[in-house]
Design a protein around this motif. Structure first.
Motif, short mmCIF file in Angstrom:
data_model
loop_
_atom_site.label_atom_id
_atom_site.label_comp_id
_atom_site.label_asym_id
_atom_site.label_seq_id
_atom_site.Cartn_x
_atom_site.Cartn_y
_atom_site.Cartn_z
N ARG A 6 0.83 -1.27 -0.14
CA ARG A 6 0.08 -0.18 0.00
C ARG A 6 0.72 1.37 0.04
O ARG A 6 0.40 2.24 -0.50
N MET A 9 1.86 1.42 -3.63
CA MET A 9 0.67 1.22 -4.51
C MET A 9 1.10 0.15 -5.62
O MET A 9 0.91 0.39 -6.87
N ARG A 24 -8.93 -4.87 -10.29
CA ARG A 24 -9.25 -3.55 -10.16
C ARG A 24 -8.22 -2.84 -9.23
O ARG A 24 -8.49 -3.14 -8.11
N PHE A 25 -7.42 -2.12 -9.49
CA PHE A 25 -6.16 -1.45 -8.56
C PHE A 25 -6.11 0.02 -9.06
O PHE A 25 -5.66 0.08 -10.41
N GLU A 26 -5.57 0.74 -8.01
CA GLU A 26 -5.45 2.05 -8.38
C GLU A 26 -3.83 2.38 -8.87
O GLU A 26 -3.61 3.30 -9.18
N GLY A 27 -2.89 1.40 -8.24
CA GLY A 27 -1.49 1.72 -8.59
C GLY A 27 -1.11 0.76 -9.68
O GLY A 27 -1.63 0.61 -10.86
N THR A 28 -0.05 -0.06 -9.57
CA THR A 28 0.67 -0.85 -10.44
C THR A 28 0.31 -2.27 -10.28
O THR A 28 0.55 -2.74 -9.12
N GLU A 42 -7.46 -3.72 -14.65
CA GLU A 42 -7.88 -2.41 -14.71
C GLU A 42 -7.00 -1.79 -13.69
O GLU A 42 -7.01 -2.18 -12.45
N ALA A 43 -6.01 -1.11 -14.16
CA ALA A 43 -4.91 -0.46 -13.20
C ALA A 43 -4.39 0.82 -13.80
O ALA A 43 -4.44 1.08 -15.03
N ARG A 44 -3.69 1.45 -13.08
CA ARG A 44 -2.73 2.57 -13.68
C ARG A 44 -1.32 2.16 -14.57
O ARG A 44 -1.41 2.59 -15.45
N GLU A 61 -2.86 2.81 -18.11
CA GLU A 61 -2.30 4.06 -18.73
C GLU A 61 -1.12 3.61 -19.48
O GLU A 61 -0.73 3.81 -20.80
#
Length: 133
Positions: A6, A9, A24-28, A42-44, A61
């Motif tokens: 965490r 990330m 689904r994750f906000e980081g890498t 799905e992630a950055r 991205e």
């Protein structure tokens, strides 16, 4: 099997894992070698190791797909395919780089498509297409 850092990330997936759900994750997201994903990712940023298989859609991205991997569809900003990858479709807003020996059904790049070496691409669309090697 799955470990989350965490602070940085980073979601890391152990080599040889089989993931049956969507991720689904906000980081890498970093996957080891020979991982199988039955759902979507799905992630950055997504980094797949050698020999990974993704049955769903990869949305990020930045996406880097390891050698000898297979995928269904990638939707990203920038995409890098390492050697001998196979896939159906890539839709990128910016650049796509494809290494030697890859087989892709369709590539749509918003800016540049770089093809290094001998690869099979069914349909390609980009602002600028550069093939060398």
């Amino acid at each position: 099997m799955i470990r989350i850092d965490r602070k940085n990330m980073v979601l890391s997936i152990k080599s040889g894992s089989v993931i049956t759900r969507n991720i689904r994750f906000e980081g890498t997201v970093v996957a080891g070698i020979n991982c199988s994903f039955l759902g979507s990712i799905e992630a950055r940023e997504v980094n797949l190791g050698r020999g990974c298989v993704v049955g769903g859609v990869i949305r990020a991205e930045e996406v880097t797909v390891g050698a000898y991997s297979e995928f269904n569809e990638i939707r990203a900003e920038d995409v890098v395919l390492l050697s001998r990858c196979r896939g159906n479709r890539i839709v990128a807003e910016s650049d796509v780089r494809i290494s030697r020996g890859c087989e892709v059904g369709e590539v749509v790049a918003g800016n540049r498509l770089l093809i290094e070496g001998n690869s099979k691409i069914g349909k390609m669309e980009a602002r600028k297409i550069i093939a060398y090697g």
